[in-house]
Design an enzyme around this catalytic site. Sequence first.
Site, PDB file in Angstrom:
ATOM      1  N   GLY A 167     -13.514  -4.339   0.214  1.00 20.52           N
ATOM      2  CA  GLY A 167     -14.890  -3.826   0.228  1.00 20.52           C
ATOM      3  C   GLY A 167     -15.110  -2.810  -0.886  1.00 20.52           C
ATOM      4  O   GLY A 167     -16.131  -2.843  -1.577  1.00 20.52           O
ATOM      5  N   LYS A 170     -16.688 -11.917   7.821  1.00 24.79           N
ATOM      6  CA  LYS A 170     -18.113 -11.664   8.070  1.00 24.79           C
ATOM      7  C   LYS A 170     -18.908 -11.555   6.787  1.00 24.79           C
ATOM      8  O   LYS A 170     -18.528 -10.833   5.871  1.00 24.79           O
ATOM      9  CB  LYS A 170     -18.270 -10.349   8.840  1.00 24.79           C
ATOM     10  CG  LYS A 170     -17.851 -10.459  10.284  1.00 24.79           C
ATOM     11  CD  LYS A 170     -18.167  -9.169  10.992  1.00 24.79           C
ATOM     12  CE  LYS A 170     -17.933  -9.301  12.486  1.00 24.79           C
ATOM     13  NZ  LYS A 170     -18.160  -8.029  13.172  1.00 24.79           N
ATOM     14  N   GLY A 215      -7.292  -6.021   1.981  1.00 21.02           N
ATOM     15  CA  GLY A 215      -6.106  -5.911   2.824  1.00 21.02           C
ATOM     16  C   GLY A 215      -5.563  -7.272   3.220  1.00 21.02           C
ATOM     17  O   GLY A 215      -4.372  -7.564   3.046  1.00 21.02           O
ATOM     18  N   ARG A 229       0.834  -1.216   0.000  1.00 15.33           N
ATOM     19  CA  ARG A 229       0.000   0.000   0.000  1.00 15.33           C
ATOM     20  C   ARG A 229       0.862   1.257   0.000  1.00 15.33           C
ATOM     21  O   ARG A 229       0.462   2.288  -0.540  1.00 15.33           O
ATOM     22  CB  ARG A 229      -0.955  -0.016   1.188  1.00 15.33           C
ATOM     23  CG  ARG A 229      -2.118  -0.964   0.947  1.00 15.33           C
ATOM     24  CD  ARG A 229      -3.157  -0.899   2.027  1.00 15.33           C
ATOM     25  NE  ARG A 229      -4.439  -1.358   1.508  1.00 15.33           N
ATOM     26  CZ  ARG A 229      -5.414  -1.823   2.265  1.00 15.33           C
ATOM     27  NH1 ARG A 229      -5.267  -1.898   3.569  1.00 15.33           N
ATOM     28  NH2 ARG A 229      -6.549  -2.208   1.717  1.00 15.33           N
TER      29      ARG A 229
HETATM   30  P1  ADP Z   1     -10.037  -8.696   3.181  1.00 16.41           P
HETATM   31  O1  ADP Z   1      -9.279  -7.776   4.124  1.00 16.41           O
HETATM   32  O2  ADP Z   1      -9.116  -9.334   2.191  1.00 16.41           O
HETATM   33  O3  ADP Z   1     -11.213  -8.004   2.548  1.00 16.41           O
HETATM   34  P2  ADP Z   1     -11.581  -9.818   5.355  1.00 16.41           P
HETATM   35  O4  ADP Z   1     -11.146  -8.699   6.219  1.00 16.41           O
HETATM   36  O5  ADP Z   1     -12.994  -9.875   4.951  1.00 16.41           O
HETATM   37  O6  ADP Z   1     -10.633  -9.911   4.063  1.00 16.41           O
HETATM   38  O7  ADP Z   1     -11.304 -11.209   6.137  1.00 16.41           O
HETATM   39  C1  ADP Z   1     -10.037 -11.638   6.499  1.00 16.41           C
HETATM   40  C2  ADP Z   1     -10.014 -12.339   7.849  1.00 16.41           C
HETATM   41  O8  ADP Z   1     -10.937 -13.417   7.878  1.00 16.41           O
HETATM   42  C3  ADP Z   1      -8.663 -12.934   8.137  1.00 16.41           C
HETATM   43  O9  ADP Z   1      -8.141 -12.346   9.308  1.00 16.41           O
HETATM   44  C4  ADP Z   1      -8.930 -14.433   8.322  1.00 16.41           C
HETATM   45  O10 ADP Z   1      -8.181 -15.028   9.352  1.00 16.41           O
HETATM   46  C5  ADP Z   1     -10.389 -14.431   8.688  1.00 16.41           C
HETATM   47  N1  ADP Z   1     -11.013 -15.752   8.429  1.00 16.41           N
HETATM   48  C6  ADP Z   1     -11.261 -16.316   7.235  1.00 16.41           C
HETATM   49  N2  ADP Z   1     -11.812 -17.540   7.396  1.00 16.41           N
HETATM   50  C7  ADP Z   1     -11.916 -17.760   8.726  1.00 16.41           C
HETATM   51  C8  ADP Z   1     -12.409 -18.843   9.540  1.00 16.41           C
HETATM   52  N3  ADP Z   1     -12.908 -19.945   8.990  1.00 16.41           N
HETATM   53  N4  ADP Z   1     -12.358 -18.694  10.872  1.00 16.41           N
HETATM   54  C9  ADP Z   1     -11.846 -17.586  11.425  1.00 16.41           C
HETATM   55  N5  ADP Z   1     -11.357 -16.542  10.728  1.00 16.41           N
HETATM   56  C10 ADP Z   1     -11.394 -16.617   9.391  1.00 16.41           C
HETATM   57 MG    MG Z   2      -9.697  -7.201   6.151  1.00 14.97          MG
END
Ligand code: ADP
Ligand code: MG
Length: 384
Positions: A366, A194, A343, A35
């Site tokens: 997002g 989530k 991220g 970044r």
């Molecule tokens: P991004 O930042 O790429 O948009 P998110 O913030 O939505 O992704 O989600 C990433 C997080 O989700 C990571 O910290 C990962 O550990 C967690 N995660 C993914 N699958 C699981 C799971 N089955 N149980 C617990 N945490 C999870």
């Molecule tokens: Mg994230």
Amino acid sequence: MKTIDDVDLQGKIILLRVDYNVSFADDGTIAQDMRITQSLPTIKLLLKNNNRLVLISHLGKPKGRDETLSLKPVCKRLQTYLPDFIVALVEDVYSFKKADIEKAKQTVFVLENIRFFAGEKKNDPAFAKELASLADIYVNDAFSVSHRKDASVVGVSALLPSYAGLLLKKEVTVIEDIVKNPDHPYIAIIGGAKISTKLALIDKLATITDHVLLGGGLANTVLKAKGYEIGKSLWENDEVETEVEKLLMHQKNTIVLPVDVVVADKDSGITTKPVNGLSPDDAIFDIGIDTRKHFQALISQAKTIVWNGPLGYFEKPEYKKGTDSIYEAIVANTHAASLLGGGDTITAIAGKPHHDRITHISTGGGAMLEFIEKGTLPGIEALA
Ligand code: ADP
Ligand code: MG
């Protein structure tokens, strides 16, 4: 959207919104600084034209001032990329004035984590005015926060002549190019923690793509909505489950769920189980091997691929196979246009070979999904 290379900006004081929300390794060092490096073309162009810069970024989700989320380590890293300048952290926005910027020589200012200030998330007009009073021009180079209606994204933009930076322009141009007229099969892979924050986007993606593959923590609520036992797995709540049921009802042909998962149980340790075979003590942390194979097969045939969100708790080596397998399948498919972002997604693929085989790695998760859904973002609208 006017970009900084459409205008001749010389000798101005410029507020530059960047996204330095980097992730940190366990030892407190910056895990990867993509970044920061991605913002350098804009910074260098503006500095070359004798502009003075005040950078704004957030880091994490502080509730008020929180030393553990200070931008100090970020400033230190940025300093290594700008050896001819002094990178100076401004701790208090309110006592910092335009005259301080005019006085300083060869200095790039970085305001301390903008979310330390209550006005940021509220888009408080007084706070936006305070920020705007520092500069002549506002530049947004933070695609990844442009879906947020924050003071430093949309508030300041209304008060100053505003332009897009080079990274924002690149993100918008490349993502539009990939998703406007996609070749089919078109596949989206959505993981992460989530589902509530991604529900609308998954719904939209399910109408424009051929398959939406779900994994990660967010698939748990979906499996639960389908009636499976998910044991002690992370999931959201009843309300979200009801929303997910609706989604499943009208998108049942497009949504693809895991068929097996890696679970941890306090007695038997880590095992792989079919999704209909979990016990109340199991917690899901990754997709299983059959799911990996199924997802990889679908990805290998795709012509357009969009990916956001890790497929498991990838920060632990024992649960990163699912996420790795998606990355490997995408880079093995050399005939598809591929777009990935987020991220944590970027952290998960950092240091892996073949980044050059990805059509575009977006700084946004997002933001990328919302841009695909709506074709624009509040922070981009604000520049018009
Ligand atoms: P991004 O930042 O790429 O948009 P998110 O913030 O939505 O992704 O989600 C990433 C997080 O989700 C990571 O910290 C990962 O550990 C967690 N995660 C993914 N699958 C699981 C799971 N089955 N149980 C617990 N945490 C999870
Ligand atoms: Mg994230």
